[in-house]
Design an enzyme around this catalytic site. Structure first.
Site, short mmCIF file in Angstrom:
data_model
loop_
_atom_site.label_atom_id
_atom_site.label_comp_id
_atom_site.label_asym_id
_atom_site.label_seq_id
_atom_site.Cartn_x
_atom_site.Cartn_y
_atom_site.Cartn_z
N HIS A 38 5.83 -0.23 -7.77
CA HIS A 38 5.28 0.57 -6.66
C HIS A 38 3.87 1.01 -6.98
O HIS A 38 3.43 0.97 -8.14
CB HIS A 38 6.18 1.77 -6.40
CG HIS A 38 6.30 2.70 -7.57
ND1 HIS A 38 6.10 4.07 -7.49
CD2 HIS A 38 6.59 2.48 -8.89
CE1 HIS A 38 6.28 4.64 -8.68
NE2 HIS A 38 6.58 3.67 -9.54
N HIS A 62 7.40 8.62 -0.10
CA HIS A 62 7.08 7.54 -1.05
C HIS A 62 8.04 6.37 -0.84
O HIS A 62 9.17 6.54 -0.39
CB HIS A 62 7.18 8.05 -2.49
CG HIS A 62 6.62 7.09 -3.50
ND1 HIS A 62 5.30 6.74 -3.56
CD2 HIS A 62 7.22 6.39 -4.51
CE1 HIS A 62 5.10 5.90 -4.54
NE2 HIS A 62 6.26 5.66 -5.15
N CYS A 118 1.28 3.63 -1.54
CA CYS A 118 2.65 3.13 -1.67
C CYS A 118 3.12 2.33 -0.46
O CYS A 118 3.68 1.23 -0.59
CB CYS A 118 3.60 4.29 -1.96
SG CYS A 118 3.72 5.51 -0.60
#
Length: 542
Positions: A516, A504, A452
């Site tokens: 993402h 994240h 990520c």
């Protein structure tokens, strides 16, 4: 003199006792002179003029006999010589004692002149004690030192006479005649010239410049106009010829006046100057614009690298100047350069920033010969200034060197709006949908697999050249500024977890959607944030 008097006259002179030695003046009764041949009497100078100008090529001789054995040096038409006396050969033929030796006294060889001598005709030890070499009028002048152009000044004639008057007044030359002074019924022969040669050029320096529009004629007497020659034109001269005592320049195609009011001999270092007008000129250095052609009255300063429009070329004291709309500048090649004919294909003003349209090179020198490095397409440079090479090509001066200003390889860089930048980020991010997720050190930063934080790092760096502070979620938290989740815009970073301990991050693409690198199972994907609400947001594009 016996050669020039008839036999009857010789007897008469001997009977009267009026004939003296050959170096003494001859005095005769007026009625006896009429018996002599007038043509022979007038073919030669009888009294030495102060100066003469040669009307044809010839020789200077070492003695009055003027024979082949006594030839000393060749002299050329247009040469001006000092005359010191009349001398006679062994056969009583008159000659002129001049600088360097003797020349013929024939009037068809030379004419009396008021022009100062222009050549170094120097006598040997037998005449003036000098051993210098004779230099003819055909020899070119040696180059002088470079003009301090910004300081030069001189003046042009304020009033010009009609060049054509030379030909219409040619008859005045015939006034060069015998002046008679009667004393005891005797006469003395002298010479006078009606042509003021100080107003003319009498030597050929190889080039001449038209100060005004002048005419080219087919005849040396300036008859039969061929065409008009524009002021400022530089002409090659082949020689000087005379008509009725007036000097003319022989040029390609005909003759032009040698009158100093209409033409000027260019400076001897004219090769260091531009003499043609191509319509534009670029400054190599900071230069000055002057209100006068003598370059004495400053108007303004022009920065190096400026392209100027030129209206024409004017001369002063043999030096060319460029005429602009508001004044004059030097035409010296050390200060200005004529741009390449394809100048329209180049940037000639500083755009502020440029970007490479393709892979180009950065060079260390303005001639673009020494490569510093390759520059990838899309690279943006801040332009410090424009400089011109001595061959007339404009270059961009940037940090570290020079790059071409050719419009085919660089473009003016326009700063994109934040919206445009955000769109680039989102567009690139969406091209990666479906790429695999990985946390491996070799693959997490792309370009074909991501985690990520590696995903958002790659997208911003690749799309905009923006490098985020680190490649983990916690380091990326410090990028940009925090914004409310109620005011999200495309390109904002969406973080999950508490500040300083996030786990994240993704990129908001708008309309409640985030793109993402989700999980090892899902890879890069789009997600509606209403099902996966972020903890906070950071805006990179302020």
């Amino acid at each position: 003199m016996l050669k020039f008097v008839s036999r009857v006259l010789i007897i008469s002179l001997l009977e009267t006792g009026a004939l003296y030695g050959k170096k003494q003046a001859i005095t005769v009764h007026a009625e006896e002179v009429t018996q002599a041949s007038n043509n022979e009497q007038n073919d030669y100078y009888k009294v030495a003029p102060k100066k003469v100008i040669l009307e044809k090529d010839g020789y200077v001789y070492s003695n009055p006999n003027l024979d082949d054995a006594s030839k000393k040096a060749e002299v050329y038409k247009g040469t001006v010589l000092n005359v010191y006396s009349i001398a006679y050969s062994n056969t009583d033929i008159p000659c002129l004692k001049v600088d360097g030796g003797y020349i013929s006294a024939a009037k068809n060889f030379s004419a009396e002149s008021s022009e100062p001598p222009k050549t170094n005709i120097v006598t040997d030890a037998s005449s003036t004690g000098s051993n210098d070499v004779i230099n003819s009028a055909k020899e070119k002048k040696s180059a002088s030192s470079i003009e301090d152009d910004e300081q030069a000044s001189a003046s042009l004639p304020t009033r010009e006479s009609d060049e054509k008057s030379e030909s219409t007044n040619a008859g005045a030359y015939n006034q060069r005649k015998t002046e008679v002074s009667k004393t005891n019924q005797s006469q003395t022969v002298t010479v006078a010239s009606a042509v003021d040669l100080s107003k003319y050029y009498t030597t050929n320096s190889g080039e001449i410049v038209a100060l005004t529009d002048i005419k080219l004629y087919s005849e040396v007497g300036l008859k039969n106009v061929i065409k008009t020659i524009s002021a400022g034109s530089l002409l090659k001269t082949q020689g000087v010829e005379y008509a009725s005592g007036y000097p003319r320049f022989k040029v390609s195609g005909g003759y032009i006046t040698a009158n100093r009011s209409f033409v000027v001999q260019p400076t001897s270092n004219i090769a260091n100057y531009y003499t043609t007008n191509t319509g534009q000129i670029a400054s190599l250095t900071d230069i000055h614009v002057y209100s006068d052609v003598a370059l004495t009255k400053l108007v303004r300063t022009v920065s190096a690298g400026t392209l100027l429009k030129v209206q024409g070329i004017e001369y002063i004291s043999g030096y060319p100047r460029y005429k602009l709309a508001d004044g004059y500048i030097t035409a010296n090649k050390s200060f200005v350069v004529q741009p390449v004919s394809s100048i329209n294909n180049y940037y000639t003003s500083n755009p502020g920033e440029i970007s490479a349209s393709k892979v180009i090179h950065l060079y260390s020198d303005i001639d673009l010969t020494n490569i510093v490095k390759k520059v990838p397409a899309g690279t943006v440079y801040k332009v410090e200034k424009i400089q011109y090479s001595t061959s007339g090509y404009p270059r961009f001066k940037v940090a570290g060197g020079f790059i071409s200003a050719n419009k085919s390889i660089v473009a003016v860089y326009k700063e994109s709006s934040n919206t445009e930048k955000a769109n680039k980020v989102v567009a690139l991010a969406k091209t990666k949908i479906g790429d695999p997720y990985t946390q491996s050190a070799s693959g997490r930063l792309g370009p074909n697999s991501f985690d990520c934080s590696g995903f958002v790092y790659y997208v911003y760096k690749t799309a905009l050249g923006i490098v985020l502070p680190g490649t983990t979620t916690t380091t990326e938290e410090s990028a940009g500024k925090e914004v409310s989740l109620n005011t999200l815009k495309p390109g904002d970073l969406l973080f999950y977890g508490t500040r300083g301990n996030t786990y994240h991050v993704g990129i908001y693409e708008g309309n409640g959607i985030m793109v993402h690198a989700a999980t090892p199972e899902e890879g890069v994907k789009e997600t509606a944030i209403k099902y996966y609400e972020p903890s906070f947001a950071r805006r990179i594009l302020n």
